[in-house]
Motif scaffolding. Structure first.
Motif, PDB file in Angstrom:
ATOM      1  N   TYR A   1       0.869  -1.252   0.077  1.00 17.48           N
ATOM      2  CA  TYR A   1      -0.121   0.168  -0.003  1.00 17.48           C
ATOM      3  C   TYR A   1       1.038   0.887   0.027  1.00 17.48           C
ATOM      4  O   TYR A   1       1.426   1.240   0.211  1.00 17.48           O
ATOM      5  CB  TYR A   1      -1.258   0.091   1.178  1.00 17.48           C
ATOM      6  N   ALA A   2       0.509   2.480  -0.869  1.00 18.05           N
ATOM      7  CA  ALA A   2       1.494   3.335  -0.670  1.00 18.05           C
ATOM      8  C   ALA A   2       0.732   4.121   0.299  1.00 18.05           C
ATOM      9  O   ALA A   2      -0.338   4.155   0.874  1.00 18.05           O
ATOM     10  CB  ALA A   2       0.391   4.360  -1.888  1.00 18.05           C
ATOM     11  N   PRO A   3       1.633   4.925   0.678  1.00 17.91           N
ATOM     12  CA  PRO A   3       1.405   5.812   1.780  1.00 17.91           C
ATOM     13  C   PRO A   3       0.413   7.023   2.141  1.00 17.91           C
ATOM     14  O   PRO A   3       0.841   7.261   0.633  1.00 17.91           O
ATOM     15  CB  PRO A   3       2.804   5.916   2.668  1.00 17.91           C
ATOM     16  N   ALA A   4      -0.348   7.315   3.111  1.00 21.46           N
ATOM     17  CA  ALA A   4      -1.351   8.131   2.757  1.00 21.46           C
ATOM     18  C   ALA A   4      -0.715   9.284   3.012  1.00 21.46           C
ATOM     19  O   ALA A   4       0.521   9.493   3.234  1.00 21.46           O
ATOM     20  CB  ALA A   4      -2.168   8.070   4.433  1.00 21.46           C
ATOM     21  N   PRO A   5      -1.031  10.186   2.105  1.00 28.05           N
ATOM     22  CA  PRO A   5      -0.486  11.700   1.876  1.00 28.05           C
ATOM     23  C   PRO A   5      -0.389  12.366   3.074  1.00 28.05           C
ATOM     24  O   PRO A   5      -1.706  12.598   3.536  1.00 28.05           O
ATOM     25  CB  PRO A   5      -1.017  12.330   0.696  1.00 28.05           C
ATOM     26  N   VAL A   6       0.733  12.815   3.745  1.00 25.69           N
ATOM     27  CA  VAL A   6       0.160  14.115   5.246  1.00 25.69           C
ATOM     28  C   VAL A   6       0.011  15.242   4.562  1.00 25.69           C
ATOM     29  O   VAL A   6       0.610  15.694   3.637  1.00 25.69           O
ATOM     30  CB  VAL A   6       1.754  13.407   5.890  1.00 25.69           C
ATOM     31  N   ILE A   7      -0.921  15.800   5.086  1.00 30.45           N
ATOM     32  CA  ILE A   7      -1.972  17.285   4.818  1.00 30.45           C
ATOM     33  C   ILE A   7      -1.092  18.113   5.933  1.00 30.45           C
ATOM     34  O   ILE A   7      -1.720  17.311   7.289  1.00 30.45           O
ATOM     35  CB  ILE A   7      -2.857  17.061   4.815  1.00 30.45           C
ATOM     36  N   ALA A   8      -0.853  18.614   5.941  1.00 30.54           N
ATOM     37  CA  ALA A   8       0.105  19.384   6.952  1.00 30.54           C
ATOM     38  C   ALA A   8      -0.396  21.007   6.776  1.00 30.54           C
ATOM     39  O   ALA A   8       0.142  21.426   5.453  1.00 30.54           O
ATOM     40  CB  ALA A   8       1.644  19.237   7.340  1.00 30.54           C
TER      41      ALA A   8
END
Length: 96
Positions: free
Chosen positions: A53-60
């Motif tokens: 699984y591709a890691p979930a994008p981190v929205i900062a």
């Protein structure tokens, strides 16, 4: 003498051949026993590789918190100007 030797050898060969046929026997055997232990290897099992699984994008982004932001107050729903905040009867408990 040579005739005598040939005759003796021939007679001996015939005697050996006939005696082998006369000694022929029939054997019948029945065996009952426990078979030897046998190891049977288990069948190979296909195990597919685990999914990747591709890691979930981190929205900062800038964190917004309830309280004063400069001269405006954020109550979690809207910004209030300082004059409107105090006019509605709110108090500033967060300021030291």
């Amino acid at each position: 003498m040579f005739k005598h030797l040939t005759f003796s050898l021939g007679l001996g060969a015939i005697a050996l051949t006939l005696s082998g046929a006369a000694m022929a026997q029939v054997h019948l055997g029945v065996n009952i026993g426990v078979p030897a232990p046998v190891y049977v290897a288990p069948a190979p099992v296909y195990a597919p590789p685990p999914p990747v699984y591709a890691p979930a994008p981190v929205i900062a982004g800038p964190g917004l918190f309830i309280g004063w932001h400069g001269d405006r107050y954020w109550d979690g729903h809207r910004y209030w100007s300082r004059r409107n905040w105090y006019a509605r009867g709110h108090h500033d408990y967060g300021r030291g």
